[in-house]
Enzyme design. Sequence first.
Site, mmCIF file in Angstrom:
data_model
loop_
_atom_site.group_PDB
_atom_site.id
_atom_site.type_symbol
_atom_site.label_atom_id
_atom_site.label_comp_id
_atom_site.label_asym_id
_atom_site.label_seq_id
_atom_site.Cartn_x
_atom_site.Cartn_y
_atom_site.Cartn_z
ATOM 1 N N SER A 47 0.819 -1.215 0.000
ATOM 2 C CA SER A 47 0.000 0.000 0.000
ATOM 3 C C SER A 47 0.854 1.267 0.000
ATOM 4 O O SER A 47 0.354 2.350 -0.281
ATOM 5 C CB SER A 47 -0.925 0.007 1.221
ATOM 6 O OG SER A 47 -0.144 0.008 2.405
ATOM 7 N N HIS A 48 2.140 1.154 0.313
ATOM 8 C CA HIS A 48 3.043 2.303 0.250
ATOM 9 C C HIS A 48 4.200 2.054 -0.714
ATOM 10 O O HIS A 48 5.241 2.687 -0.616
ATOM 11 C CB HIS A 48 3.571 2.680 1.639
ATOM 12 C CG HIS A 48 2.516 3.314 2.482
ATOM 13 N ND1 HIS A 48 1.634 2.584 3.230
ATOM 14 C CD2 HIS A 48 2.165 4.614 2.658
ATOM 15 C CE1 HIS A 48 0.797 3.404 3.849
ATOM 16 N NE2 HIS A 48 1.090 4.637 3.523
ATOM 17 N N ARG A 52 2.001 3.738 -5.237
ATOM 18 C CA ARG A 52 1.874 5.157 -4.882
ATOM 19 C C ARG A 52 2.422 6.110 -5.947
ATOM 20 O O ARG A 52 2.213 7.329 -5.841
ATOM 21 C CB ARG A 52 2.633 5.438 -3.575
ATOM 22 C CG ARG A 52 2.006 4.795 -2.369
ATOM 23 C CD ARG A 52 0.993 5.743 -1.741
ATOM 24 N NE ARG A 52 0.231 5.058 -0.715
ATOM 25 C CZ ARG A 52 -0.430 5.672 0.243
ATOM 26 N NH1 ARG A 52 -0.417 6.996 0.318
ATOM 27 N NH2 ARG A 52 -1.119 4.990 1.123
ATOM 28 N N HIS A 121 2.590 15.112 1.768
ATOM 29 C CA HIS A 121 3.021 13.882 2.433
ATOM 30 C C HIS A 121 2.211 12.711 1.921
ATOM 31 O O HIS A 121 1.008 12.775 1.865
ATOM 32 C CB HIS A 121 2.828 14.013 3.937
ATOM 33 C CG HIS A 121 3.741 13.129 4.679
ATOM 34 N ND1 HIS A 121 3.525 11.790 4.809
ATOM 35 C CD2 HIS A 121 4.916 13.378 5.275
ATOM 36 C CE1 HIS A 121 4.530 11.258 5.478
ATOM 37 N NE2 HIS A 121 5.389 12.199 5.775
ATOM 38 N N GLU A 189 -9.111 0.511 3.113
ATOM 39 C CA GLU A 189 -9.717 -0.778 3.485
ATOM 40 C C GLU A 189 -11.232 -0.740 3.305
ATOM 41 O O GLU A 189 -11.857 -1.746 2.962
ATOM 42 C CB GLU A 189 -9.370 -1.116 4.933
ATOM 43 C CG GLU A 189 -7.898 -1.425 5.133
ATOM 44 C CD GLU A 189 -7.555 -1.679 6.586
ATOM 45 O OE1 GLU A 189 -7.862 -2.781 7.071
ATOM 46 O OE2 GLU A 189 -7.004 -0.770 7.241
#
Lengths: 345, 345
Positions: A47-48, A52, A121, A189
Amino acid sequence: MSDNTTLTVPALQERVDAIFRKAGLNEIQAGALARVIVAGERDACKSHGIYRIEGALRTVKAGKVKPDAVPELLLQEGSAIVKVNAKGGFANPAFELGLPALVERARSCGLAALVINDCTHFSALWSEAEGLSEQGLAGLVMCPSYATVAPTGGNKPLLGTNPFAFAWPRVGKSSYVFDFATSVAARGEIELHRRAGKPLPEGWAIDADGNPTTDPEAALAGAMLPFGGHKGSAIGTMIELLAGIMIGDLTSPEVLDYLGTTTLAPFHGELIIAFSPEAFAAGRPGNPFARAETLFEAIVGQGARLPSQRRYLARAKSEADGITLTDAEIKQLERLFALGLEAVA
Amino acid sequence: MSDNTTLTVPALQERVDAIFRKAGLNEIQAGALARVIVAGERDACKSHGIYRIEGALRTVKAGKVKPDAVPELLLQEGSAIVKVNAKGGFANPAFELGLPALVERARSCGLAALVINDCTHFSALWSEAEGLSEQGLAGLVMCPSYATVAPTGGNKPLLGTNPFAFAWPRVGKSSYVFDFATSVAARGEIELHRRAGKPLPEGWAIDADGNPTTDPEAALAGAMLPFGGHKGSAIGTMIELLAGIMIGDLTSPEVLDYLGTTTLAPFHGELIIAFSPEAFAAGRPGNPFARAETLFEAIVGQGARLPSQRRYLARAKSEADGITLTDAEIKQLERLFALGLEAVA
């Protein structure tokens, strides 16, 4: 297996860096962004990871982050606060710029803070927490996000999923690191449940009228809930106060107002606090690093897990055997490289 | 109503102080202890009010706290850490001694820490957090306690109920303050269920074999659970690391080993971190105190409550109308004054 490609960590770094450079990011933005994304992929934190890249490019294309920003370090004599203005760029090169000064101040003052202002961020905070523990310091990292979480007892999105991360250094071992959202679940999620047509677990969300719901559609139109009831709600509020308001940067509702969407990476600030265990423990009995190992052994010895263990196993494997990507992932990297900002909506 | 007695806040302070002086505490121990106990009673926080006098005396009688200790302030040039050695006395006079230096360092360095070592702690942390916010600083306070909580995934007591408190200053209003145990419930609440013969809510505790239980007896023989699952467990562990190990003081399992019981006040250390919002926000747009009010209005405006509101209402009432004690409570105060350490087992 023929559909997979295995790359070394540096090789993936080079590819991701090249995508960002070609899309117009300057060297420091591209390099820092690629490092944090590859670290996510390396640690099987999908997920990161490379997933991304697209969001970062979308934020560039929307004009909400400056691809050529050069962060500026602001030091003040006698202060334990190190400030870096990201100048509208990503947080990651600002963190890399401020880290040496933060480490120096934390060692000399015992504790110190790094404030990053005017940044976008989008990475996990564990990589920054680890940046401190690799220098023998303990660290606490937090930032707001977008208003998607209702405070306990409320009925409307106000707080962000406000991540909270901590690292403690271990001699000769991967650091003790945790990093979690202060909401029960991440927004992604809920989106995954919606796509799968599955109801949410109880306690994750409320609908637009403030009533508990297990319907993902109703939850996305309503609000997520903080973890741990009023206690998590209080910690989420503390993060708005310390890492938004106190550092003179946007709170989660202000971020959402500014962007008008949760599909772009949030523009705000970040607060990193570093502690020197050596300075704190000076003159007291016992070595803090050895004593921490006794605590970790007691946790593991009763069958509980330390946080980040799954990431560290994946990291060791990636460093030994490389990172394996699917054919679709490789094609997407090639597409992003070929098309740059044209590849994203 | 004829069974009740109403005392002004200073009158109750005088009575509690006299009890401690007569039991052999020196002036600084007695005064600081009485202040924090009367503050609990004043705020209708009965669990930290005059009910605690007996536990303090029991700890003195057991020889686990020094009634005549004189805390010592340790300052180091250029450091943002202020240390106070409580010299085996209570934490409260040590906090009072260290507070002015902490405030001065936080204002000049932007952030600073107060470490209290070798102290006995038994009061709620909100009073110390408020001590900072009354000076215009934000504050974070934490300490270990006794090993009574199992880490998530474990089956034995290891962590303490490790309280975590935070305060943010408000101009002309009572501070935003939270203070909570990082366990689901306090140990006292389990004891109350046992006495009432009532089952515990699900998720509070496990039995000695590590299985979930709603039986209070089984829970007391087993372990309590952290709030918010693995996230609360991680925060509880962080408190052991920062406010036990890093400051060179006892962890929760070490406290329990040292005392051999949870009926005496815990001997360990405490960590207080102070932030100057003015120093952090300097040079940035917006006034942090005004911006925080906007956040609080948004919380209250959607029907959620700010933490500590119940305490502040009780405080206003106590300050206007005095503190009302039952006949039994007054008799107990008289008994404690007359018998001193002889009054406790």
